[in-house]
Design a protein around this motif. Structure first.
Motif, PDB file in Angstrom:
ATOM      1  N   TRP A   1     -14.941  -2.609   2.192  1.00  0.00           N
ATOM      2  CA  TRP A   1     -14.913  -1.258   3.397  1.00  0.00           C
ATOM      3  C   TRP A   1     -16.260  -0.528   3.087  1.00  0.00           C
TER       4      TRP A   1
ATOM      5  N   TYR B   1      -9.083   0.849   5.284  1.00  0.00           N
ATOM      6  CA  TYR B   1      -9.357   1.830   4.298  1.00  0.00           C
ATOM      7  C   TYR B   1      -7.993   2.693   4.081  1.00  0.00           C
TER       8      TYR B   1
ATOM      9  N   ASN C   1     -11.930  -0.944  10.504  1.00  0.00           N
ATOM     10  CA  ASN C   1     -12.483  -0.810   9.072  1.00  0.00           C
ATOM     11  C   ASN C   1     -11.830   0.447   8.667  1.00  0.00           C
TER      12      ASN C   1
ATOM     13  N   TRP D   1     -12.077  -4.894  -2.324  1.00  0.00           N
ATOM     14  CA  TRP D   1     -11.767  -4.492  -1.001  1.00  0.00           C
ATOM     15  C   TRP D   1     -12.542  -3.245  -0.776  1.00  0.00           C
TER      16      TRP D   1
ATOM     17  N   ASN E   1     -18.592  -0.060   6.306  1.00  0.00           N
ATOM     18  CA  ASN E   1     -18.707   1.406   6.541  1.00  0.00           C
ATOM     19  C   ASN E   1     -20.307   1.920   6.916  1.00  0.00           C
TER      20      ASN E   1
END
Lengths: 308, 202
Positions: B15, B66, B62, B11, B19
């Motif tokens: 992310w 996070y 996103n 994950w 990003n």
């Protein structure tokens, strides 16, 4: 309750938009407004032998309040209309008299340059398509017109005022039909392509995109056919924004790039136009910071390689 | 293989990948908006507006992902900065980057299973992720709805101030990205940190 009454009384006695530059109401005008300033007029009908009240033709009505706030407030009706109108009932032949045009009074006025305005108007889609059916007075009612673009403040007010001039025909079926057999287009639908339509309609005038700007006049009068209207975003959203040659022309002349911002006059109106507003000093600063960071990285990397 | 630590779960890597990609798109579309009308503009204005808005919204989602990830997994612990002795730790790490590295000294805070970031990384990540990212996102969302921004803030145009915050935060984060990418070349090898961010193993 008392406070509310005091506030209401204050608003009435000291209106926010009150015009301090008032003129005395002319008795000659008051005589005309008696019939032409109201939706009905009353006269003595000799045949019937009594007073008769009739509805006033809405196109012959003048709002006396708006008149005394307008640019022509110091004029008297006979200054433009025949003195023979003093007689009632008016002689029907008076309707055949030619009406004065703007240039009759405003010719040679260097401040406004009406000659160029007239030339631009003659080349406009209004004059070309509608010829004599269209005149200056279709947009600028001489009885109520109030110039407001030559002001340092209230750009929003100018935008609403000027856009209402266009909308008075283009969003009004009855008035549109006065000179056209077509149905007036749906403005909202026609501008479907325009992103953020509400913001655009509220913050710029129709003429920003629908006229050809020149250096000769403060407000462009050459209204273009719709196919030639501005459609490219960067025409406004850029450092060379056409807004500086149209909506903000007056302010642009008054305050050039104050605060170090490109097109600072736009900021003065609490607006912000992406691409047109950038701070010169922040621009320089950001490039200097970026350059220093790159320099630091290169030096650091070279030293790392050399000392490995 | 035994000395390797599994530091970057799936994950975190996903992310981080999104990003990074979104940030690149936002930098290019943002520059295209800021310098619209310049012949060398990267993306035409009318596309740049949509690209920037959509990428910004996806970046926000996103970012929320996070935040949840850090809250509900143990990854959040890496961002905790105890104030006691922080200055000394940062000075030590700064000395390493500016002097020790050229003397081939060992890093003062090597990566372990409990210490993913060195003190300087920790501080910069916290500032970037918990100060500038929220500033960037909140001002960006506000600019999507300019009618709701107060007309005047501190007697200046509200929308103007919001935009200044947005582009300043965007610029600072872009500069962070440049430095971040460079510092990632400081690993066992020049590319080892990049590989770690792909396979998860440090």
């Amino acid at each position: 309750m008392l406070a509310c009454m005091l506030v209401l009384a204050g608003m009435h006695l000291f209106p926010k938009n009150g015009n301090p530059d008032t003129v005395e109401h002319s008795p000659a005008n008051s005589k005309c407004f008696k019939c032409h300033g109201r939706p009905t007029y009353t006269f003595y009908n000799k045949i019937l032998g009594r007073n008769v009240t009739k509805r006033q033709n809405p196109y012959l009505m003048v709002d006396s309040v708006l008149f005394y706030e307008s640019n022509h407030k110091s004029l008297e009706c006979p200054d433009c209309h025949s003195y023979k109108y003093n007689h009632f009932p008016h002689n029907s032949e008076l309707q055949l008299e030619p009406m004065p045009v703007c240039l009759d009074c405003h010719e040679g006025d260097d401040n406004y340059n009406f000659e160029t305005i007239n030339k631009e108007y003659q080349e406009s889609v209004h004059a070309i398509r509608h010829k004599d059916a269209f005149s200056c007075f279709m947009c600028h009612d001489p009885h109520t017109y109030k110039i407001n673009v030559r002001s340092d403040e209230n750009i929003d007010k100018t935008i609403v005022y000027d856009n209402n001039i266009c909308l008075s025909c283009h969003a009004n079926f009855n008035k549109y039909q006065l000179i056209s057999s077509k149905r007036n287009p749906n403005i909202i639908k026609q501008h479907d392509w325009l992103p953020n339509q509400i913001a655009h309609f509220a913050h710029v005038r129709c003429i920003e995109c629908h006229t050809q700007t020149t250096n000769k006049t403060l407000v462009a009068h050459k209204v273009l056919p719709k196919e030639k209207a501005v459609k490219k975003c960067v025409e406004c959203h850029s450092q060379n924004s056409i807004l500086m040659a149209s909506l903000y022309k007056f302010q642009a002349k008054e305050k050039r790039n104050k605060y170090g911002f490109f097109n600072a006059a736009i900021l003065n109106n609490d607006s912000y136009v992406i691409g047109a507003n950038r701070n010169l000093y922040l621009n320089y600063l950001s490039w200097v910071i970026f350059g220093l960071i790159l320099l630091f990285i290169v030096i650091h990397a070279v030293l790392r390689i050399l000392t490995k | 293989m035994n000395d390797k630590i599994y530091l970057y779960p799936v994950w975190v890597r996903l992310w981080h990948l999104f990003n990074a990609l979104l940030f690149l798109v936002l930098i290019f579309s943002g520059l295209s908006l800021q310098y619209s009308g310049v012949p060398a503009t990267l993306i035409p204005f009318k596309y740049a507006v949509s690209v920037h808005s959509i990428s910004g919204i996806v970046l926000t989602v996103n970012y929320i992902f996070y935040l949840f990830g850090n809250y509900f997994t143990s990854n959040g612990r890496y961002y905790k900065c105890p104030l006691h002795g922080m200055f000394n730790r940062i000075a030590k790490q700064f000395r390493y980057y500016s002097y020790g590295i050229f003397k081939n000294e060992a890093p003062p805070f090597p990566v372990t299973a409990d210490r993913k970031f060195n003190p300087l990384q920790k501080l910069s990540y916290v500032i970037v992720m918990y100060l500038f990212m929220p500033l960037l996102i909140i001002s960006g969302v506000a600019l999507l709805f300019p009618d709701y921004i107060p007309t005047q803030i501190f007697s200046r145009s509200g929308i103007h101030l919001t935009d200044l915050i947005h582009i300043s935060a965007g610029f600072i984060l872009s500069m962070f990205m440049v430095v971040h990418i460079y510092l990632c070349t400081i690993g066992k090898t020049t590319t080892s940190n990049f590989k770690s961010m792909i396979n998860g193993w440090h």
